[in-house]
Scaffold this active site. Structure first.
Site, PDB file in Angstrom:
ATOM      1  N   GLU A 229       0.793  -1.227   0.000  1.00 14.98           N
ATOM      2  CA  GLU A 229       0.000   0.000   0.000  1.00 14.98           C
ATOM      3  C   GLU A 229       0.834   1.290   0.000  1.00 14.98           C
ATOM      4  O   GLU A 229       0.372   2.336   0.468  1.00 14.98           O
ATOM      5  CB  GLU A 229      -0.951   0.008   1.205  1.00 14.98           C
ATOM      6  CG  GLU A 229      -2.045  -1.036   1.120  1.00 14.98           C
ATOM      7  CD  GLU A 229      -3.111  -0.804   2.164  1.00 14.98           C
ATOM      8  OE1 GLU A 229      -4.248  -0.477   1.777  1.00 14.98           O
ATOM      9  OE2 GLU A 229      -2.813  -0.946   3.371  1.00 14.98           O
TER      10      GLU A 229
ATOM     11  N   HIS B 126      -0.006   5.347   8.062  1.00 11.37           N
ATOM     12  CA  HIS B 126      -1.210   4.557   7.803  1.00 11.37           C
ATOM     13  C   HIS B 126      -1.315   3.489   8.883  1.00 11.37           C
ATOM     14  O   HIS B 126      -0.349   2.768   9.152  1.00 11.37           O
ATOM     15  CB  HIS B 126      -1.148   3.903   6.423  1.00 11.37           C
ATOM     16  CG  HIS B 126      -2.256   2.924   6.182  1.00 11.37           C
ATOM     17  ND1 HIS B 126      -3.587   3.290   6.201  1.00 11.37           N
ATOM     18  CD2 HIS B 126      -2.235   1.577   5.949  1.00 11.37           C
ATOM     19  CE1 HIS B 126      -4.333   2.218   5.970  1.00 11.37           C
ATOM     20  NE2 HIS B 126      -3.541   1.173   5.820  1.00 11.37           N
TER      21      HIS B 126
ATOM     22  N   HIS C 185      -3.977   0.580  11.280  1.00  8.33           N
ATOM     23  CA  HIS C 185      -5.203  -0.208  11.471  1.00  8.33           C
ATOM     24  C   HIS C 185      -5.554  -0.268  12.957  1.00  8.33           C
ATOM     25  O   HIS C 185      -6.099  -1.264  13.439  1.00  8.33           O
ATOM     26  CB  HIS C 185      -5.018  -1.638  10.943  1.00  8.33           C
ATOM     27  CG  HIS C 185      -4.422  -1.712   9.575  1.00  8.33           C
ATOM     28  ND1 HIS C 185      -3.458  -2.639   9.228  1.00  8.33           N
ATOM     29  CD2 HIS C 185      -4.651  -0.968   8.454  1.00  8.33           C
ATOM     30  CE1 HIS C 185      -3.110  -2.471   7.961  1.00  8.33           C
ATOM     31  NE2 HIS C 185      -3.815  -1.466   7.470  1.00  8.33           N
TER      32      HIS C 185
ATOM     33  N   HIS D 132     -11.232  -0.339   7.342  1.00  5.22           N
ATOM     34  CA  HIS D 132      -9.801  -0.552   7.101  1.00  5.22           C
ATOM     35  C   HIS D 132      -8.917   0.071   8.180  1.00  5.22           C
ATOM     36  O   HIS D 132      -8.124  -0.610   8.814  1.00  5.22           O
ATOM     37  CB  HIS D 132      -9.447   0.018   5.720  1.00  5.22           C
ATOM     38  CG  HIS D 132      -8.058  -0.268   5.268  1.00  5.22           C
ATOM     39  ND1 HIS D 132      -7.683  -0.226   3.935  1.00  5.22           N
ATOM     40  CD2 HIS D 132      -6.926  -0.572   5.944  1.00  5.22           C
ATOM     41  CE1 HIS D 132      -6.393  -0.517   3.826  1.00  5.22           C
ATOM     42  NE2 HIS D 132      -5.913  -0.709   5.036  1.00  5.22           N
TER      43      HIS D 132
END
Length: 321
Positions: free
Chosen positions: A89, A108, A110, A211
């Site tokens: 990603e 980023h 989660h 996500h």
């Protein structure tokens, strides 16, 4: 690259970048923002057309410059042909850097504390002064309508098309209320301010449906601060909702259907009390004030990972080198 990359520093070299990128990866793991998954990147101080991020490995185990890979902003391809395998990603990062030339760091995550706000429809807002950067509206980007024909529908940002769609969510065509770009344009350049608000994102953080979340900033310290306090804000928000619902009652509002035996038509359940969030002005002023203090938690977080035996930073300039 000058002030705003590592705020309060006049010049940043690759050794600073490597050391900071490894340390930041450890800090984000230590605070539960990253686990074996998730990633951090930083734009190159020598070449704004490239950025650096760890290779495909758990953030806690990143330890030397050999674990870092340089990528092209243009297409997220590795600069070196024999580079180690990277994160799938990384287009999240390349497309954000492409759209926002003043952004130099991206995270980023989660994070489990934030995930409920990616699936429940409950909006995440700034509820404490430490999270003023979130403002009164954190957008939720839904990948489902952006897949190309024949693409895997696995919620992963696998290509530049999906990355570009996500990056656009940081500055939609219309935005109201608190705007991250306005705070940046009001700050001195020495602490990450910008005189180009049109090139700034309107939001610092975007949730990703089912996500996780992505946050961006001008420097490593800022983006780590935002990632950690996004988690903290979500945790406080969830706890407040829980105790509010346990303590206060609810009323049912609706019309009585006399012919239907007294049943309530079009009923709505309304809580007797609601949560209090920061106003747009409070969010703006709180984040503006906190900008000058980011070095304080950064110093603490660096020390926390320095003394933890799990983390090793073998980059030049580190004590354990």
């Amino acid at each position: 690259m000058s002030a705003g990359y590592f705020p309060r520093r006049e010049k940043v070299g690759l050794e600073d970048l490597f050391k900071g990128l490894v340390t930041a990866s450890h800090i984000l793991h230590h605070h539960g923002v990253l686990d074996a998954y998730g990633h951090l990147s930083v734009r190159s101080p020598d070449n704004p057309a490239t950025f650096w991020m760890p290779c495909n490995m758990p953030p806690a185990l990143v330890s030397t410059p050999d674990d870092l890979v340089e990528y092209k902003v243009d297409d997220a391809s590795a600069v070196e042909k024999d580079a180690k395998k990277g994160y799938l990603e990384r287009h999240i990062h390349s497309e954000i850097y492409k759209r926002f030339p003043n952004v130099n760091a991206v995270v980023h995550s989660h994070c489990s504390e934030v995930l409920p706000y990616c699936i429940s429809g409950v909006p995440l807002k700034a509820s404490t002064h430490m999270a003023g950067f979130l403002g009164s509206n954190v957008p939720v980007w839904d990948i489902s309508s952006h897949y190309s024909s024949g693409a895997k529908h696995d919620l992963l940002v696998r290509d530049s098309q999906l990355g570009a769609s996500l990056s656009a969510a940081f500055k939609p065509a219309t935005s109201a209320g608190f705007l991250y770009s306005k705070v940046r344009s009001a700050l001195p350049t020495q602490i990450g301010g910008s005189q180009e608000p049109d090139k700034e994102p309107n939001y610092s953080t975007v949730l990703m449906q089912s996500h996780g979340f992505t946050t961006l900033a001008h420097g490593i310290e800022d983006v780590v601060y935002q990632a950690i306090y996004t988690k903290e804000a979500a945790q406080a928000h969830t706890t407040a909702l829980t105790i509010r619902n346990a303590h206060f009652g609810h009323t049912i509002e609706g019309n009585i259907d006399v012919q239907g035996g007294g049943k309530i038509k079009s009923a709505k359940v309304k809580a007797e009390s609601d949560l209090t969030f920061l106003s747009d002005r409070e969010a703006h002023d709180a984040w503006e004030s906190n900008q000058g203090t980011v070095h304080r938690p950064w110093a603490l977080w660096c020390r926390e990972v320095e003394v933890c035996p799990l983390y090793r930073n073998g980059c030049p300039g580190c004590e354990d080198d």
